[in-house]
Design a protein around this motif. Structure first.
Motif, mmCIF file in Angstrom:
data_model
loop_
_atom_site.group_PDB
_atom_site.id
_atom_site.type_symbol
_atom_site.label_atom_id
_atom_site.label_comp_id
_atom_site.label_asym_id
_atom_site.label_seq_id
_atom_site.Cartn_x
_atom_site.Cartn_y
_atom_site.Cartn_z
ATOM 1 N N ARG A 222 0.788 -1.252 0.201
ATOM 2 C CA ARG A 222 0.220 -0.065 0.012
ATOM 3 C C ARG A 222 0.927 1.233 0.023
ATOM 4 N NH1 ARG A 222 -5.375 -1.490 1.313
ATOM 5 N NH2 ARG A 222 -6.058 0.627 1.283
ATOM 6 N N LEU A 223 0.499 2.241 -0.815
ATOM 7 C CA LEU A 223 1.333 3.474 -1.024
ATOM 8 C C LEU A 223 0.173 4.472 -1.272
ATOM 9 C CD1 LEU A 223 4.044 2.470 -3.528
ATOM 10 C CD2 LEU A 223 4.373 2.608 -1.251
ATOM 11 N N PRO A 224 0.426 5.765 -0.391
ATOM 12 C CA PRO A 224 -0.192 6.778 -0.474
ATOM 13 C C PRO A 224 0.147 7.683 -1.760
ATOM 14 C CG PRO A 224 1.503 7.468 0.833
ATOM 15 C CD PRO A 224 1.495 5.846 0.431
ATOM 16 N N ASP A 225 -0.706 8.551 -2.157
ATOM 17 C CA ASP A 225 -0.693 9.366 -3.438
ATOM 18 C C ASP A 225 0.943 10.087 -3.406
ATOM 19 O OD1 ASP A 225 -3.116 8.821 -4.545
ATOM 20 O OD2 ASP A 225 -4.156 10.232 -3.635
ATOM 21 N N ALA A 226 1.248 10.273 -2.364
ATOM 22 C CA ALA A 226 2.424 11.318 -1.980
ATOM 23 C C ALA A 226 3.524 10.488 -2.782
ATOM 24 C CB ALA A 226 2.575 11.451 -0.727
ATOM 25 N N GLN A 227 3.491 9.054 -2.832
ATOM 26 C CA GLN A 227 4.527 8.328 -3.354
ATOM 27 C C GLN A 227 4.422 8.308 -4.934
ATOM 28 O OE1 GLN A 227 5.674 8.385 -0.197
ATOM 29 N NE2 GLN A 227 6.843 6.470 -0.968
ATOM 30 N N VAL A 228 3.444 8.886 -5.745
ATOM 31 C CA VAL A 228 3.531 9.023 -7.247
ATOM 32 C C VAL A 228 4.474 9.948 -7.641
ATOM 33 C CG1 VAL A 228 2.006 9.440 -9.294
ATOM 34 C CG2 VAL A 228 1.103 8.282 -7.412
ATOM 35 N N LEU A 229 5.502 9.440 -8.659
ATOM 36 C CA LEU A 229 6.449 10.354 -9.236
ATOM 37 C C LEU A 229 5.732 10.609 -10.271
ATOM 38 C CD1 LEU A 229 9.222 11.595 -9.071
ATOM 39 C CD2 LEU A 229 10.165 9.731 -9.997
ATOM 40 N N GLY A 230 5.600 12.114 -10.389
ATOM 41 C CA GLY A 230 4.922 12.808 -11.676
ATOM 42 C C GLY A 230 3.561 12.516 -11.594
ATOM 43 N N LYS A 231 2.866 12.362 -12.877
ATOM 44 C CA LYS A 231 1.249 12.444 -12.618
ATOM 45 C C LYS A 231 0.983 10.995 -12.707
ATOM 46 C CE LYS A 231 0.945 16.742 -15.018
ATOM 47 N NZ LYS A 231 0.496 17.292 -16.486
ATOM 48 N N VAL A 232 -0.216 10.809 -12.439
ATOM 49 C CA VAL A 232 -0.745 9.104 -12.628
ATOM 50 C C VAL A 232 -1.037 8.972 -13.963
ATOM 51 C CG1 VAL A 232 -2.651 7.875 -12.255
ATOM 52 C CG2 VAL A 232 -1.882 9.313 -10.212
ATOM 53 N N GLY A 233 -0.467 7.749 -14.501
ATOM 54 C CA GLY A 233 -0.655 7.693 -15.895
ATOM 55 C C GLY A 233 0.279 8.329 -16.821
#
Length: 387
Positions: A222-233
């Motif tokens: 499980r990862l929060p949104d804060a772990q997304v590098l750049g944009k989703v997709g």
């Protein structure tokens, strides 16, 4: 047109080469025997590089790096190519993709990586996907406001030392302009020790012993949104912006390694005598020496020219692909010729020639196979003609 290096560039080459000869060469045989780099040795090398001021030399000044040009950094990588990759790993070149960090990610990931406080690894390749990035099966789905990752990555270099990993996963699908359904790719930053994330030993490779490849497993991680590098997709956008450097790095390091092999081959041909004269005087050996230096010089200029284009803000995708495919295949030819010049002794571990020969094989595979590079080159040439 000036093909010479500046005084500063000469200093870069001299400094890095001296470091490799003094701090890397003496430990290569031990690492080859052990199959790994002892922790204390890796930390010692890292500290010396930090003291030297060359750590994270691929990062701009605004991110805490020295702000070298692309040509300058290509010269650094060329000299590092002379040494064992398992050991030069600790020279410290964090993934350029960390420049995509935003907000708290900068203080948590990018800046500590540049300072040498945290190490990273890049995870893209999967057992069934290989070079087909959109074919990856590792996925992340939304659940309770988090992302839940499941899947496996393999052939992940440097993951045994990594404090966090930059992972590319499929997070959905999209319909392309031609009606085809394609996977959306998103990039995540995953810390070692995150529940559901396991790093384990990979396969035993004949190339670059000690520079281990690892297997990463995600099981309901499980990862929060804060772990997304750049944009989703936006994984492909992040890739295209920052990952070009890996291909040019393979090319530059192949040139450096080829020059080390060539120096040994040339010296051996001048010293080894048969029938009362140095073997280098025999046409069969002399021509192999001539072919080798010609190809090395050609690969060197191809690579530096591609780096120069990046410095000028010019398109360089085809030029980088040309440098990567030519330099990696050149290294294979040069190491094979060195084995032939050394004769039977070339295959003995009394000399490092057999190691260079084994190590050279993987260069035509990782960071885009030779076939992928040729596809990039031909596509770049044919597209403007509508083909």
């Amino acid at each position: 047109m000036n093909f010479g290096l500046t005084e500063e560039q000469d200093m870069i080459v001299s400094t890095v080469r001296t470091f490799v000869e003094n701090e890397i060469y003496p430990h290569e045989a031990e690492v080859e025997r052990l199959g790994y780099v002892p922790h204390e040795l890796g930390e010692e090398i890292k500290k010396k590089v930090l003291d030297l001021g060359f750590y994270a030399s691929n990062f701009p000044e605004e991110a805490g790096g020295p702000g070298l040009s692309h040509v300058d950094f290509a010269l650094v990588e060329r000299e590092l190519g002379r040494g064992s990759m398992a050991l030069t790993h600790f020279f410290g070149r964090p993934q350029n993709i960390l420049m995509a960090c935003e907000g708290e990610q900068i203080a948590r990931y990018r800046d500590p990586a540049v300072r040498g406080e945290r190490m990273d690894a890049l995870a893209m390749t999967e057992p069934d996907a290989g070079s087909d990035v959109r074919g990856m099966k590792t996925t992340a789905r939304r659940e309770g406001g988090d992302w839940v990752l499941n899947g496996t990555k393999h052939f992940i270099s440097g993951a045994e030392h990594a404090d966090f990993v930059i992972v590319f996963v499929a997070t959905g699908e999209e319909v392309a302009g031609n009606g085809m359904v394609k996977k959306q790719i998103t990039t995540f930053l995953v810390d070692r020790g995150t529940p559901g994330f396991t790093i384990r030993d990979g396969y035993k490779s004949v190339s670059h012993r000690g520079y281990k490849n690892m297997i990463l497993e995600f099981e309901d991680c499980r990862l929060p949104d804060a772990q997304v590098l750049g944009k989703v997709g936006g994984g492909f956008e992040v890739m295209n912006d920052w990952l070009y450097a890996t291909r040019i790095t393979v090319a530059t390091m192949a040139v450096g390694r080829a020059r080390r092999v060539f120096d040994m081959m040339l010296d051996y041909a001048a010293q080894r005598k048969q029938f009362g004269q140095p073997i280098g005087r025999f046409q069969g050996v002399g021509f192999q020496i001539a072919d080798s230096i010609t190809e090395i010089d050609a690969a060197d200029w191809l690579t530096l020219a591609a780096a120069w284009r990046l410095d000028q803000g010019l398109p360089a995708n085809r030029e980088i692909a040309s440098a990567k495919v030519y330099a990696s295949e050149m290294l294979a030819r040069v190491t094979d010729r060195a084995i032939q010049v050394y004769g039977g002794m070339g295959l003995m571990d009394d000399f490092p020639i057999e190691r260079f020969w084994r190590d050279a094989r993987v260069e035509r595979i990782w960071d885009g196979t030779s076939e992928i590079q040729r596809h990039i080159i031909s596509r770049d040439l044919l597209r403007p003609l509508g083909a």
